[in-house]
Write a protein that holds these residues in place. Structure first.
Motif, PDB file in Angstrom:
ATOM      1  N   ASN A 107      43.903  18.101  -3.268  1.00 22.09           N
ATOM      2  CA  ASN A 107      43.902  18.322  -4.723  1.00 22.09           C
ATOM      3  C   ASN A 107      45.002  19.255  -5.186  1.00 22.09           C
ATOM      4  O   ASN A 107      45.423  19.210  -6.347  1.00 22.09           O
ATOM      5  CB  ASN A 107      42.545  18.882  -5.161  1.00 22.09           C
ATOM      6  N   ASP A 108      45.486  20.117  -4.271  1.00 18.20           N
ATOM      7  CA  ASP A 108      46.513  21.090  -4.651  1.00 18.20           C
ATOM      8  C   ASP A 108      47.907  20.475  -4.698  1.00 18.20           C
ATOM      9  O   ASP A 108      48.837  21.075  -5.225  1.00 18.20           O
ATOM     10  CB  ASP A 108      46.509  22.259  -3.656  1.00 18.20           C
ATOM     11  N   HIS A 109      48.070  19.295  -4.126  1.00 13.89           N
ATOM     12  CA  HIS A 109      49.387  18.663  -4.088  1.00 13.89           C
ATOM     13  C   HIS A 109      49.722  18.011  -5.427  1.00 13.89           C
ATOM     14  O   HIS A 109      48.855  17.423  -6.080  1.00 13.89           O
ATOM     15  CB  HIS A 109      49.424  17.610  -2.977  1.00 13.89           C
ATOM     16  N   THR A 110      50.985  18.101  -5.815  1.00 12.87           N
ATOM     17  CA  THR A 110      51.430  17.517  -7.088  1.00 12.87           C
ATOM     18  C   THR A 110      52.436  16.390  -6.899  1.00 12.87           C
ATOM     19  O   THR A 110      52.693  15.639  -7.841  1.00 12.87           O
ATOM     20  CB  THR A 110      52.068  18.608  -7.971  1.00 12.87           C
ATOM     21  N   LEU A 111      53.006  16.255  -5.704  1.00 14.66           N
ATOM     22  CA  LEU A 111      53.992  15.211  -5.472  1.00 14.66           C
ATOM     23  C   LEU A 111      53.311  13.894  -5.128  1.00 14.66           C
ATOM     24  O   LEU A 111      52.189  13.863  -4.616  1.00 14.66           O
ATOM     25  CB  LEU A 111      54.938  15.626  -4.337  1.00 14.66           C
ATOM     26  N   ASN A 112      54.019  12.803  -5.406  1.00 14.27           N
ATOM     27  CA  ASN A 112      53.543  11.449  -5.082  1.00 14.27           C
ATOM     28  C   ASN A 112      52.161  11.183  -5.691  1.00 14.27           C
ATOM     29  O   ASN A 112      51.232  10.757  -5.000  1.00 14.27           O
ATOM     30  CB  ASN A 112      53.493  11.233  -3.563  1.00 14.27           C
ATOM     31  N   GLN A 113      52.051  11.438  -6.985  1.00 16.63           N
ATOM     32  CA  GLN A 113      50.760  11.250  -7.656  1.00 16.63           C
ATOM     33  C   GLN A 113      50.409   9.766  -7.720  1.00 16.63           C
ATOM     34  O   GLN A 113      51.231   8.928  -8.098  1.00 16.63           O
ATOM     35  CB  GLN A 113      50.821  11.824  -9.075  1.00 16.63           C
ATOM     36  N   LEU A 114      49.188   9.473  -7.359  1.00 11.27           N
ATOM     37  CA  LEU A 114      48.716   8.092  -7.331  1.00 11.27           C
ATOM     38  C   LEU A 114      48.379   7.600  -8.737  1.00 11.27           C
ATOM     39  O   LEU A 114      47.937   8.374  -9.587  1.00 11.27           O
ATOM     40  CB  LEU A 114      47.493   7.971  -6.429  1.00 11.27           C
ATOM     41  N   LEU A 115      48.590   6.307  -8.961  1.00 12.57           N
ATOM     42  CA  LEU A 115      48.261   5.680 -10.235  1.00 12.57           C
ATOM     43  C   LEU A 115      46.940   4.933 -10.038  1.00 12.57           C
ATOM     44  O   LEU A 115      46.896   3.851  -9.453  1.00 12.57           O
ATOM     45  CB  LEU A 115      49.372   4.717 -10.652  1.00 12.57           C
ATOM     46  N   ILE A 116      45.841   5.545 -10.495  1.00  9.47           N
ATOM     47  CA  ILE A 116      44.511   4.980 -10.278  1.00  9.47           C
ATOM     48  C   ILE A 116      44.337   3.707 -11.104  1.00  9.47           C
ATOM     49  O   ILE A 116      44.501   3.710 -12.314  1.00  9.47           O
ATOM     50  CB  ILE A 116      43.415   5.999 -10.636  1.00  9.47           C
ATOM     51  N   LYS A 117      44.014   2.620 -10.430  1.00 13.69           N
ATOM     52  CA  LYS A 117      43.781   1.347 -11.099  1.00 13.69           C
ATOM     53  C   LYS A 117      42.296   1.046 -11.267  1.00 13.69           C
ATOM     54  O   LYS A 117      41.897   0.330 -12.184  1.00 13.69           O
ATOM     55  CB  LYS A 117      44.439   0.216 -10.299  1.00 13.69           C
ATOM     56  N   GLU A 118      41.496   1.600 -10.393  1.00  6.25           N
ATOM     57  CA  GLU A 118      40.059   1.344 -10.441  1.00  6.25           C
ATOM     58  C   GLU A 118      39.355   2.454  -9.665  1.00  6.25           C
ATOM     59  O   GLU A 118      39.806   2.874  -8.610  1.00  6.25           O
ATOM     60  CB  GLU A 118      39.757  -0.021  -9.814  1.00  6.25           C
ATOM     61  N   GLY A 119      38.237   2.963 -10.187  1.00  7.64           N
ATOM     62  CA  GLY A 119      37.488   4.013  -9.493  1.00  7.64           C
ATOM     63  C   GLY A 119      38.111   5.373  -9.700  1.00  7.64           C
ATOM     64  O   GLY A 119      38.673   5.682 -10.760  1.00  7.64           O
ATOM     65  N   HIS A 120      38.067   6.226  -8.657  1.00  7.28           N
ATOM     66  CA  HIS A 120      38.573   7.595  -8.764  1.00  7.28           C
ATOM     67  C   HIS A 120      39.087   8.054  -7.405  1.00  7.28           C
ATOM     68  O   HIS A 120      38.905   7.381  -6.384  1.00  7.28           O
ATOM     69  CB  HIS A 120      37.467   8.530  -9.268  1.00  7.28           C
ATOM     70  N   LEU A 121      39.719   9.226  -7.420  1.00  5.77           N
ATOM     71  CA  LEU A 121      40.228   9.807  -6.179  1.00  5.77           C
ATOM     72  C   LEU A 121      39.066  10.258  -5.302  1.00  5.77           C
ATOM     73  O   LEU A 121      37.990  10.576  -5.808  1.00  5.77           O
ATOM     74  CB  LEU A 121      41.137  10.997  -6.497  1.00  5.77           C
ATOM     75  N   PRO A 122      39.248  10.306  -3.979  1.00  6.55           N
ATOM     76  CA  PRO A 122      38.165  10.778  -3.100  1.00  6.55           C
ATOM     77  C   PRO A 122      37.859  12.253  -3.345  1.00  6.55           C
ATOM     78  O   PRO A 122      38.762  13.082  -3.435  1.00  6.55           O
ATOM     79  CB  PRO A 122      38.732  10.541  -1.694  1.00  6.55           C
ATOM     80  N   LYS A 123      36.572  12.563  -3.471  1.00 11.43           N
ATOM     81  CA  LYS A 123      36.145  13.944  -3.720  1.00 11.43           C
ATOM     82  C   LYS A 123      35.430  14.531  -2.504  1.00 11.43           C
ATOM     83  O   LYS A 123      35.461  15.749  -2.290  1.00 11.43           O
ATOM     84  CB  LYS A 123      35.212  13.976  -4.933  1.00 11.43           C
ATOM     85  N   ASN A 124      34.772  13.697  -1.729  1.00 10.56           N
ATOM     86  CA  ASN A 124      34.008  14.159  -0.570  1.00 10.56           C
ATOM     87  C   ASN A 124      34.635  13.646   0.718  1.00 10.56           C
ATOM     88  O   ASN A 124      35.436  12.701   0.717  1.00 10.56           O
ATOM     89  CB  ASN A 124      32.557  13.679  -0.672  1.00 10.56           C
ATOM     90  N   LYS A 125      34.217  14.262   1.826  1.00  8.43           N
ATOM     91  CA  LYS A 125      34.807  13.935   3.118  1.00  8.43           C
ATOM     92  C   LYS A 125      34.529  12.495   3.546  1.00  8.43           C
ATOM     93  O   LYS A 125      35.248  11.943   4.385  1.00  8.43           O
ATOM     94  CB  LYS A 125      34.293  14.898   4.189  1.00  8.43           C
TER      95      LYS A 125
END
Length: 902
Positions: A107-125
Motif C-alpha cells: 500500500n505504501d508504493h506509488t509507482l506502477n499504479q494498477l488500473l482496477i477494472k473489476e473488484g478491488h486491490l488485495p487487502k488481506n494475506k
C-alpha cells in the motif's frame, strides 16, 4: 455605395459558380485534412500513451539481478537522485500453457499504479488480484486461486478479489517471457507483500523527477534516460563481484560448520575403528590361545569367542555404514564447493520503459505513421495545391471582360483585385479551418479506434499540433492568393479595350498523328478534332495528366505500402531465415548441450538441429551512437547454409569462410561499410575484436554478423563454445510448441525457446496496425482524384463553352457534344493512369526508405491489385464525371453562351 455594390458582386461570383467554389474548397479541405491529420497522428498517439503511463506512475527504469537484490542493493539505489521502490517477483507455472508472473503489493508504493477494472486491490494475506487477461483462462471474482508450489509464499490458496491492467503492459497480447512452463508469461498477479517468504527482493523501480514533464517517446526523454541508466549502472558496477562474494560467504557459513562437524564425526569414527581393530586383534589372540587349551576347555570357551566375533562383525558393519554416510556427506560438500567455485557473477539487468512488453511495437506504429506522414501527405498536399493554383488562375482569366469593364469604369487595381482575393481567401479559409479541425479531431481518433483492440490504453488524448496546421495554411494561402495575384498582375497591365476583347483562341496545328496516314485516315472527324484539341491546349493536357497521375500514384502508393509492409515476414522467413525455433542454453558446457539435444531427439516433430554460438555485440561507429547486433557462429558452415540462406544484394550466394565475416545490409548501408572494409565489434565483456567484411547479406529483420568457427577462434583467440541450438521442425501448432518448450525447460539445460512463428505473428500484427491508415490514405486519395477530375473537366467546359455551343448549333447531338469533351478526358485519364503507376512505384519506394528502421528494412512489393484498384477507381471517377458533364451540357443555353461576348 460603389464599394458596397462591388462587395455584393464579389459574393455573387461565389453563388454563380458554386461548383467551382465547392471544388476548390474540397481540394483545400482534403489536402489540409490528410496533411494535418496524419502529421498529428503520430505525436497524438505517443502523447496518449505517455499520458496514460505517467498518470499511473510507471517507473522509468527497472533493475533486476539473476541472484536477487539485497538490502545493500536497495541502500545503494537510494543513493541515486530517484524515487526508488523494491518488490518481490517470481514466475509460477499453473500448467504447461499458463505461466503467471507473481508480484508483491504494498500500500505504501506509488509507482506502477494498477488500473482496477473489476473488484478491488488485495487487502488481506489470502487475497489475490489478477490481470484482466486472466479472464480468458476462466477466472472470475470470488474464485479460489491455488499455487502448486509455495516455497516463495506462506500459503497456497487465495481468493480472487479483483482484475486490473498495469501500465507496464500496454499491449493486449504481450506479457514478457519466463524460464518455466511454456516460456511465455500468460498474465500477472498481485499478492500482499507480507505473504512472500523470499529472502531477497527481485526488482527495483526508479522514477526520475527531471523526466516527468517529458513525453515517453520523445528524443529528449530517451536521451535523459540513457544518461540516468549509465549513472545507475556505474552505481552498481561493483555489485556483481560483491554480490558473488556475499553469496559465497553465506554458503561457506553453512558449509564450514558442516565440514567441521563432518571432520569431528570422521575423527570419532576413526577412533571407533581403531578400538574395533584392537578388539579384533585381542579376539584373534584369544582364539589362538584357545587352540592350546585342552579339548574340554576349548568347547566351553568356543561359544564365547564365536559370540564375540559376531558382535565385532556387527560393529564393523555399523562403522562401514557410518563411513559411507560420511563419504556421501563429504561428496555433497565437495560438490557444493565445486558449484560455488564455478558460480559466475550475477547479471544486473537494466530495463527502461521502452523495453517493457508492447512499448516498442506501439512506438514502431507511431514511427511508421510519422515516416508515412513525411512523404505521402506532402505529395497529396502538393497535388491539391497545384490544382488549387490552376483553378483560381483559370477563374481570373475567364473574367477578363469583367476586369476590363471595371477598369474602364474607373475602379483601381486594388479594388478590382479584392473580389478575387475574397473568393480565394474564403474558399481557402473554409478548407483550411475545416481540414485542420476535422483532420486533428477525426483521423487520430479513427486510427486509434481501428487499432485499439491491440492496446490497453484508456483512450486517446487529442491536442492540436500547430506546425503542420501553420504549414498547410501558409501553403494553401500562397497557392490560392498567389494564383489570383499572378494572373491579376498580368491582366491588369493591359488596357480596358484589350481586356474587353475576347482573347483569340489558340491556332490549330498539324499534330504528329496526322503524319501517320494509315492511322489518321481511319479516325472519325470527331476523333480527329479531339486529338487536335488535346495538343492544341498543351498546358491543359499537362495539368490534367499531372493531376490524374498524382492521384492515381497516391492510391497505388497507399495499397503498395500495405503490400510492402506486410511482406517483411514472407521475405525474411523462408527465403533467408529457414529454421523454426531458437533454443537458448543455460550455459556453454558440453554436458548442457548434450542434455538439450537428447530432449529434442525425443520430439518426433523436430527434424534437425545445429549448434551455434550466439551473442549480442556492439559496434561503435565514429561520431555516432553505439548499435547492437547479433553475432552468430555455427558449428558447421556447410550445414548452416540450410538454416540461413545468405545472399548478396546482387543475388549471389554467400558462404562463411576464413576470409572474414558477413554483415547484414542495413548496418552496411547506415555506416557505409563495404566488402573488404574492417569492422570492430565489442562483446558483452567490452573486449574489442576486428574482422574483415567478406560479404553484405540481404536481410529485412534484425541485424547480424556471421562468422565461421575458424575465423571466430582466430580473431578472439578462444575456443568455439556453442550456447544456442537452431531447430528445424515439421509444422507445429501452438500446443505442440508449448509442449516442446515445457519439455526443454524441465531439463534445466535450456533458458528459453523462441519460436519464429511467434515472431512472425507479432510482426504481422504490428504491420496490421497500419491497415487503418492505409485504408484512409486510399479513400482520401480517391476522393481527391474525383474532385480533381471534376474540377479539371469543369474548367475545360467553362473555358470552351462558346466552342461547345457553336458545335451544338451546328447540329451535333448532345452525346456528341459530351464526347467532344469526354474523349479528351479519356485520353488524359489513360495517360494519367500509366504515369500514375510510375509515380506510385517511386513514391512507395521513397516512403519505404523513410520508414525503414535500424532493425527493419521494408522490401518494395506492389502486387497487381494495387494497380488494378488505382486504375479502376480513376476510370470509375472519369465515368461519373462524364455523366455529370453530360447533364450539365444538355442544359447549356446556346444563345446566351454565344452572345456572352456582347
Amino acid at each position: 455605395m460603389k464599394n458596397k455594390t462591388y462587395l455584393k458582386a464579389s459574393f455573387r461570383e461565389i453563388s454563380q459558380s458554386k461548383g467551382r467554389f465547392i471544388a476548390i474548397t474540397l481540394i483545400i479541405f482534403l489536402g489540409t485534412f490528410l496533411f494535418v491529420g496524419v502529421k498529428a497522428t503520430g505525436p497524438i498517439l505517443n502523447h496518449s500513451a505517455s499520458a496514460y503511463v505517467d498518470g499511473h506512475q510507471l517507473a522509468d527504469l527497472q533493475v533486476t539481478s539473476t541472484m536477487g537484490l539485497t538490502d545493500e542493493d536497495i541502500a545503494l539505489a537510494e543513493k541515486s537522485d530517484a524515487q526508488v521502490e523494491s518488490a518481490y517477483q517470481f514466475y509460477a507455472a499453473v500448467n504447461s500453457d499458463e505461466v503467471v508472473q507473481v508480484n508483491s503489493y504494498n500500500n505504501d508504493h506509488t509507482l506502477n499504479q494498477l488500473l482496477i477494472k473489476e473488484g478491488h486491490l488485495p487487502k488481506n494475506k489470502d487475497e489475490i488480484l489478477l490481470d484482466t487477461e486472466a479472464k480468458n483462462y476462466g477466472y472470475q471474482l470470488g474464485d479460489t486461486y491455488t499455487f502448486d508450489q509455495t516455497e516463495n509464499l506462506s500459503q497456497e490458496s487465495y481468493t480472487i478479489v479483483g482484475f486490473a491492467d498495469s501500465p507496464m503492459y500496454i499491449s493486449v497480447a504481450e506479457r514478457g517471457y519466463a524460464n518455466i512452463g511454456s516460456g511465455v508469461v500468460s498474465y500477472f498477479a498481485y499478492i500482499p507483500e507480507d505473504t512472500f517468504t523470499m529472502d531477497v527482493k527481485s526488482i527495483l523501480y526508479f522514477s526520475f523527477d527531471d523526466v516527468q514533464s517529458l513525453e515517453t517517446y520523445s528524443d529528449a526523454y530517451e536521451e535523459k534516460m540513457d544518461n540516468h541508466q549509465e549513472t545507475i549502472e556505474a552505481l552498481f558496477a561493483d555489485r556483481p563481484q560483491t554480490r558473488l562474494a556475499e553469496i559465497k560467504a553465506e554458503a561457506m557459513e553453512d558449509i564450514t560448520p558442516a565440514q567441521d562437524e563432518l571432520t569431528d564425526n570422521q575423527t570419532k569414527l576413526d577412533d571407533a575403528q581403531e578400538q574395533l581393530d584392537a578388539a579384533k586383534e585381542q579376539l584373534a589372540t584369544q582364539k589362538e590361545a584357545l587352540s592350546q587349551l585342552p579339548q574340554a576347555q576349548q568347547a566351553a570357551l568356543t561359544t564365547e569367542v564365536t559370540a564375540g566375533e559376531a558382535e565385532l562383525t556387527q560393529q564393523q558393519e555399523t562403522l562401514d555404514a557410518q563411513q559411507e554416510q560420511l563419504d556421501d556427506a563429504q561428496q555433497t560438500i565437495n560438490d557444493n564447493l565445486a558449484d560455488l567455485d564455478a558460480l559466475e557473477e550475477p547479471t544486473y539487468l537494466y530495463n527502461q520503459r521502452k523495453d517493457n512488453p508492447g512499448f516498442q511495437e506501439y512506438g514502431g506504429l507511431s514511427d511508421r505513421i510519422a515516416a508515412i506522414a513525411n512523404v505521402f501527405p506532402v505529395f497529396f498536399f502538393f497535388i491539391a495545391a497545384l490544382i488549387t493554383f490552376t483553378t483560381l488562375s483559370r477563374m481570373v482569366e475567364e473574367n477578363r471582360k469583367e476586369i476590363g469593364t471595371l477598369k474602364a469604369l474607373g475602379y483601381g487595381k486594388a479594388e478590382i483585385s479584392i473580389k478575387y482575393l475574397i473568393y480565394a481567401l474564403l474558399s481557402s479559409a473554409i478548407g483550411i479551418l475545416s481540414g485542420a479541425i476535422l483532420g486533428t479531431e477525426l483521423l487520430p481518433r479513427l486510427i486509434y479506434f481501428l487499432s485499439s483492440d491491440r492496446y490497453l490504453l484508456d483512450g486517446i488524448r487529442v491536442y492540436y499540433v500547430w506546425s503542420p496546421i501553420i504549414l498547410a495554411a501558409s501553403a494553401f494561402l500562397i497557392a490560392a492568393l498567389g494564383a489570383c495575384l499572378f494572373v491579376l498582375i498580368k491582366e491588369l497591365r493591359e488596357k480596358p479595350a484589350q481586356l474587353l476583347q475576347v482573347r483569340a483562341p489558340k491556332p490549330g496545328k498539324r499534330i504528329f498523328l496526322e503524319r501517320i496516314t494509315p492511322l489518321w485516315s481511319r479516325l472519325s472527324f470527331n476523333q480527329k478534332v479531339s486529338f487536335r484539341n488535346i495538343f492544341r491546349y498543351k498546358s491543359r493536357m499537362v495539368m490534367a495528366i499531372i493531376g490524374i497521375a498524382g492521384c492515381t500514384g497516391l492510391m497505388v502508393a497507399g495499397v503498395g505500402l500495405k503490400d510492402s509492409l506486410g511482406s517483411v515476414t514472407s521475405k525474411q522467413f523462408g527465403p533467408i531465415t529457414d529454421y523454426q525455433a531458437v533454443v537458448t542454453l543455460t550455459d556453454s558446457k558440453e554436458a548442457t548441450l548434450k542434455k538439450a539435444e537428447a530432449a529434442l531427439g525425443k520430439d518426433t516433430g523436430v527434424t534437425d538441429t545445429l549448434a551455434v554460438n550466439s551473442e549480442n555485440i556492439e559496434i561503435r561507429p565514429e561520431n555516432q551512437g553505439k548499435q547492437s547486433l547479433t553475432l552468430m557462429v555455427p558449428a558447421d558452415n556447410d550445414t548452416f547454409t540450410d538454416y540461413v540462406h545468405l545472399t548478396s544484394l546482387e543475388g549471389n550466394a554467400l558462404s562463411l569462410n576464413d576470409n572474414g565475416a558477413v554483415l547484414t545490409m542495413k548496418y552496411a548501408e547506415l555506416y557505409d561499410i563495404n566488402v573488404g572494409d574492417s569492422l570492430t565489434f565489442y562483446t558483452s565483456d567490452q573486449e574489442s575484436f576486428t574482422v574483415k567484411i567478406s560479404g553484405i547479406a540481404e536481410n529485412y529483420l534484425g541485424n547480424s554478423l556471421y562468422l565461421s568457427q575458424e575465423t571466430y577462434e582466430a580473431i578472439t583467440d578462444s575456443d568455439f563454445t556453442p550456447n544456442t541450438l537452431l531447430l528445424k521442425s515439421d509444422t507445429m501448432n501452438q500446443k505442440q510448441e508449448e509442449n516442446l518448450s515445457t519439455a526443454l525447460l524441465e531439463t534445466d539445460s535450456v533458458k528459453n525457446t523462441t519460436f519464429l512463428s511467434t515472431q512472425i505473428n507479432t510482426q504481422n500484427e504490428s504491420m496490421g496496425n497500419l491497415d487503418s491508415i492505409v485504408l484512409i490514405l486510399v479513400v482520401l486519395s480517391g476522393a481527391l482524384a474525383f474532385v480533381v477530375l471534376y474540377n479539371l473537366t469543369n474548367i475545360n467546359v467553362s473555358e470552351r463553352i462558346r466552342e461547345l455551343s457553336t458545335i451544338k448549333v451546328l447540329g451535333f447531338y448532345n452525346k456528341e457534344v459530351t464526347m467532344y469533351i469526354v474523349r479528351e478526358n479519356i485520353v488524359f485519364t489513360l495517360f494519367g493512369i500509366l504515369a500514375g503507376y510510375a509515380v506510385g512505384y517511386f513514391l512507395t519506394d521513397f516512403i519505404l526508405m523513410q520508414a525503414s528502421m535500424e532493425n527493419m528494412v521494408f522490401p518494395l512489393v506492389i502486387n497487381w491489385p494495387a494497380y488494378a484498384l488505382a486504375g479502376g477507381m480513376t476510370i470509375l471517377f472519369t465515368v461519373i464525371v462524364m455523366f455529370v458533364t453530360h447533364v450539365k451540357l444538355t442544359r447549356v443555353n446556346m444563345i446566351d453562351a454565344l452572345k456572352s461576348n456582347e
